[in-house]
Design an enzyme around this catalytic site. Structure first.
Site, short mmCIF file in Angstrom:
data_model
loop_
_atom_site.label_atom_id
_atom_site.label_comp_id
_atom_site.label_asym_id
_atom_site.label_seq_id
_atom_site.Cartn_x
_atom_site.Cartn_y
_atom_site.Cartn_z
N ARG A 1 3.62 -4.78 16.64
CA ARG A 1 2.22 -4.33 16.57
C ARG A 1 1.31 -5.45 17.07
O ARG A 1 0.24 -5.20 17.63
CB ARG A 1 1.85 -3.95 15.12
N ASP B 1 -1.86 -8.46 11.75
CA ASP B 1 -3.23 -8.87 11.43
C ASP B 1 -3.70 -10.07 12.24
O ASP B 1 -4.90 -10.36 12.29
CB ASP B 1 -3.34 -9.20 9.93
N SER C 1 0.83 -1.22 0.00
CA SER C 1 0.00 0.00 0.00
C SER C 1 0.86 1.27 0.00
O SER C 1 0.62 2.19 -0.79
CB SER C 1 -0.98 0.01 1.18
N HIS D 1 5.94 -12.62 7.16
CA HIS D 1 6.12 -11.22 6.75
C HIS D 1 7.23 -11.12 5.71
O HIS D 1 8.17 -11.92 5.74
CB HIS D 1 6.47 -10.33 7.95
N1 CMX Z 1 1.29 -19.62 5.62
C1 CMX Z 1 1.67 -20.49 4.65
N2 CMX Z 1 2.73 -20.29 3.85
C2 CMX Z 1 3.44 -19.19 4.07
C3 CMX Z 1 3.12 -18.26 5.07
C4 CMX Z 1 1.99 -18.50 5.86
N3 CMX Z 1 1.58 -17.66 6.80
N4 CMX Z 1 4.03 -17.26 5.03
C5 CMX Z 1 4.88 -17.55 4.02
N5 CMX Z 1 4.52 -18.71 3.44
C6 CMX Z 1 5.11 -19.35 2.27
C7 CMX Z 1 4.98 -18.43 1.07
O1 CMX Z 1 3.68 -18.53 0.49
C8 CMX Z 1 6.09 -18.91 0.18
O2 CMX Z 1 5.66 -20.11 -0.43
P1 CMX Z 1 6.04 -20.46 -1.97
O3 CMX Z 1 7.54 -20.41 -2.03
O4 CMX Z 1 5.47 -21.81 -2.18
O5 CMX Z 1 5.41 -19.39 -2.80
C9 CMX Z 1 7.18 -19.26 1.19
O6 CMX Z 1 6.51 -19.48 2.44
C10 CMX Z 1 8.23 -18.20 1.38
O7 CMX Z 1 7.58 -16.99 1.69
P2 CMX Z 1 8.33 -15.88 2.58
O8 CMX Z 1 9.54 -15.45 1.83
O9 CMX Z 1 8.50 -16.37 3.97
O10 CMX Z 1 7.25 -14.72 2.65
P3 CMX Z 1 6.86 -13.66 1.53
O11 CMX Z 1 7.72 -12.46 1.73
O12 CMX Z 1 6.86 -14.26 0.17
O13 CMX Z 1 5.36 -13.34 1.91
C11 CMX Z 1 3.54 -12.82 3.33
C12 CMX Z 1 5.03 -12.59 3.06
C13 CMX Z 1 3.10 -11.87 4.43
C14 CMX Z 1 2.76 -12.50 2.06
C15 CMX Z 1 3.34 -14.30 3.74
O14 CMX Z 1 4.02 -14.55 4.95
C16 CMX Z 1 1.86 -14.65 3.90
O15 CMX Z 1 1.22 -15.01 2.90
N6 CMX Z 1 1.31 -14.56 5.16
C17 CMX Z 1 -0.11 -14.77 5.38
C18 CMX Z 1 -0.91 -13.56 4.93
C19 CMX Z 1 -0.70 -12.40 5.89
O16 CMX Z 1 -0.79 -12.54 7.10
N7 CMX Z 1 -0.46 -11.22 5.32
C20 CMX Z 1 -0.38 -9.96 6.12
C21 CMX Z 1 1.03 -9.42 6.25
C22 CMX Z 1 1.04 -8.13 7.02
C23 CMX Z 1 0.39 -7.01 6.25
O17 CMX Z 1 0.92 -6.64 5.20
O18 CMX Z 1 -0.69 -6.52 6.64
#
Ligand code: CMX
Length: 474
Positions: free
Chosen positions: A363, A409, A278, A354
């Site tokens: 947070r 979150d 964002s 994250h």
């Molecule tokens: N559940 C399952 N799998 C997860 C995960 C979770 N909570 N967090 C990361 N992973 C997976 C990723 O999907 C990725 O898988 P692939 O390689 O198969 O695509 C792998 O682990 C590596 O990811 P990462 O490098 O650890 O994390 P990213 O930087 O790619 O993604 C985030 C970060 C937040 C999108 C991810 O941790 C996620 O999807 N979390 C759940 C959604 C969430 O809570 N989002 C809110 C974040 C805070 C905000 O911005 O408000």
């Protein structure tokens, strides 16, 4: 301190001045000007901007060619992770320690920023002042800013009509963003740009738009809530309340603890440095000199994605589906099974992980502390606490998740739910209102510092393959 000193000096002078010389009366007038500019955010910024412009100029001329880390192919195809490529003045994120707003951690903000009462949660207006000036405001400065925001909080009728044109079933974020787009009709920046305005003054209409936007968002956001969930019965603003408390009462929640929660919620969701979807979107769109309304509406569309701000909705819906399946007294083993079921269905566990953080999000921690203080026996809070124990080992076991710990979150939904704001699909709108404070603060500085159009270079896979072949052969 300076403020109190000048106020007492001012009142002494004032008591003498009525019978004294005109020169003394002039001194009083001068002091009055000083005092009112102390309380005025615009005047404070006007003083700060020239020195920060010089600072940036010096950085560019003296250190412009200094290499900043190495960019790898991984970074280019991996969503630019770990690539330093943005200037963002208002906050900085440390992977282990979490966010600092102008150098202050969340516990420091809770201690130093004025609250509605001495030991209360910080007022979001105080954080806005801090983000814009880098200085901790006095209570008087925060009160003056609260008052200013109230006077700016007027929303034309066509904004509500634009929202009403959408089906009531449209997602709250779609309705909210449409309202923000309709507010854009009043953009001062757009008008000034069309008339012609020197670049050095861009920040001023940006400031006007930003403060108007921040002031008006609670009205638009609460309209969306009342339209969808409360038969369209709108509640008027209460001008005796601060920003966070008024927002809560506009939604229909007056419990003093909920008012405190809203102040805390709005404060901690404001800013998370510049690279998140964002913030980065707002900054990118504004770099084309799109006004703050257009830029912020674009940012909201990024916030509405489930990997970013929508995760707070997803967390509560997910928790409620756990309860629907097992009841509130779910065991840790049942919880583990549910987490695995989610992962095996190809879904992420919302509220965990994250892009930058590598430890528990502060947070999350401050919301947990709020829950321990105000709702320790809430069954959903107990469930969230159990998730804190159950989820990280499972995500670690996957072997690919870089951060198995909870993010912001994971906690917000159960707090809001406790005080009666149970409509999870609405939660990202609250996040959006708060985020306007961070994004708009940086936009004002983007224009004050004359930051250029953002335009990174992209390459094709073929280009990368050829580049890597050449690199290997040399
Ligand atoms: N559940 C399952 N799998 C997860 C995960 C979770 N909570 N967090 C990361 N992973 C997976 C990723 O999907 C990725 O898988 P692939 O390689 O198969 O695509 C792998 O682990 C590596 O990811 P990462 O490098 O650890 O994390 P990213 O930087 O790619 O993604 C985030 C970060 C937040 C999108 C991810 O941790 C996620 O999807 N979390 C759940 C959604 C969430 O809570 N989002 C809110 C974040 C805070 C905000 O911005 O408000």
């Amino acid at each position: 301190m300076v403020f109190f000193r000048s106020v007492s000096l001012l009142s002494k002078l004032r008591s003498h001045a009525t019978q004294q010389s005109s020169s003394l009366r002039n001194s009083v007038r001068w002091l009055q000007i000083q005092t009112s500019s102390d309380l005025d955010l615009h005047s404070q910024l006007k003083e700060l901007i020239p020195e920060q412009q010089e600072r940036l100029k010096k950085l560019k001329s003296e250190h412009g060619k200094v290499q900043l880390g190495n960019i790898t192919v991984d970074m280019v195809i991996g969503g630019m992770r770990g690539m330093t490529g943005l200037l963002w003045e208002t906050s900085l994120l440390d992977p282990d320690e979490g966010i600092r707003f102008r150098g202050l951690s969340i516990p420091e903000c809770q201690k130093l920023l004025p609250g509605a009462k001495p030991d209360g949660e910080p007022l979001p207006e105080g954080l806005l002042w801090l983000l814009l000036t880098g200085k901790v405001p006095s209570k008087e400065q925060v009160d003056a800013l609260s008052k200013e925001l109230r006077t700016r909080a007027t929303v034309p009728d066509y904004v509500y009509k634009a929202i009403d044109a959408l089906p009531v079933t449209a997602h709250p974020m779609t309705q909210f963003t449409s309202g923000v787009m309709a507010l854009q009709v009043q953009s001062e920046f757009q008008k000034a740009y069309e008339k012609g305005i020197p670049k050095a003054r861009y920040w001023e209409p940006t400031y006007e738009d930003s403060l108007n936007l921040i002031a008006r968002l609670p009205l638009v956001a609460s309209y969306v809530y009342r339209r969808i969930y409360k038969d369209g019965k709108v509640i008027p603003s209460d001008d005796s309340l601060d920003y966070g408390a008024n927002f809560s009462q506009l939604l229909g929640f007056n419990d003093p603890k909920m008012l405190e929660l809203m102040r805390l919620y709005v404060t901690i969701h404001t800013d998370h440095e510049g690279g998140n979807v964002s913030a980065h979107t707002g900054h990118l769109v504004a770099s084309a000199l799109s006004d703050p309304y257009l830029s912020f509406a674009a940012a909201l569309n990024g916030l509405a994605g489930p990997l970013h701000g929508l995760a707070n909705q997803e967390v509560l819906l997910w928790i409620k589906s756990v309860v629907a399946e097992f009841g509130e007294n779910i065991t840790k083993d049942q919880l583990k099974d549910f987490v695995w079921k989610t992962l095996n269905n190809g879904k992420v566990v919302p509220g965990f992980g994250h892009g930058v953080l590598r430890k528990t999000d502060p947070r999350y921690t401050c919301q947990r502390e709020f829950a321990l203080k105000h709702l320790p026996d809430d069954p959903l809070f107990q469930l969230v606490s159990n998730l804190y124990e159950v989820v990280p080992p499972i995500l670690t076991e996957l072997g690919k998740v870089k951060n198995p710990w909870p993010n912001v979150d994971a906690h917000s939904g159960v707090l809001l739910n406790h005080f009666g704001l149970t409509e999870a699909r609405y939660y990202t709108v609250l996040f959006g209102v708060s985020r306007s404070i961070g994004i708009c603060s940086q936009l004002i500085w983007d224009r004050a510092l004359g930051l250029p159009l953002e335009r990174p270079k992209s390459v094709t896979m073929e280009w990368l393959e050829n580049y890597c072949k050449k690199a290997a052969s040399s």
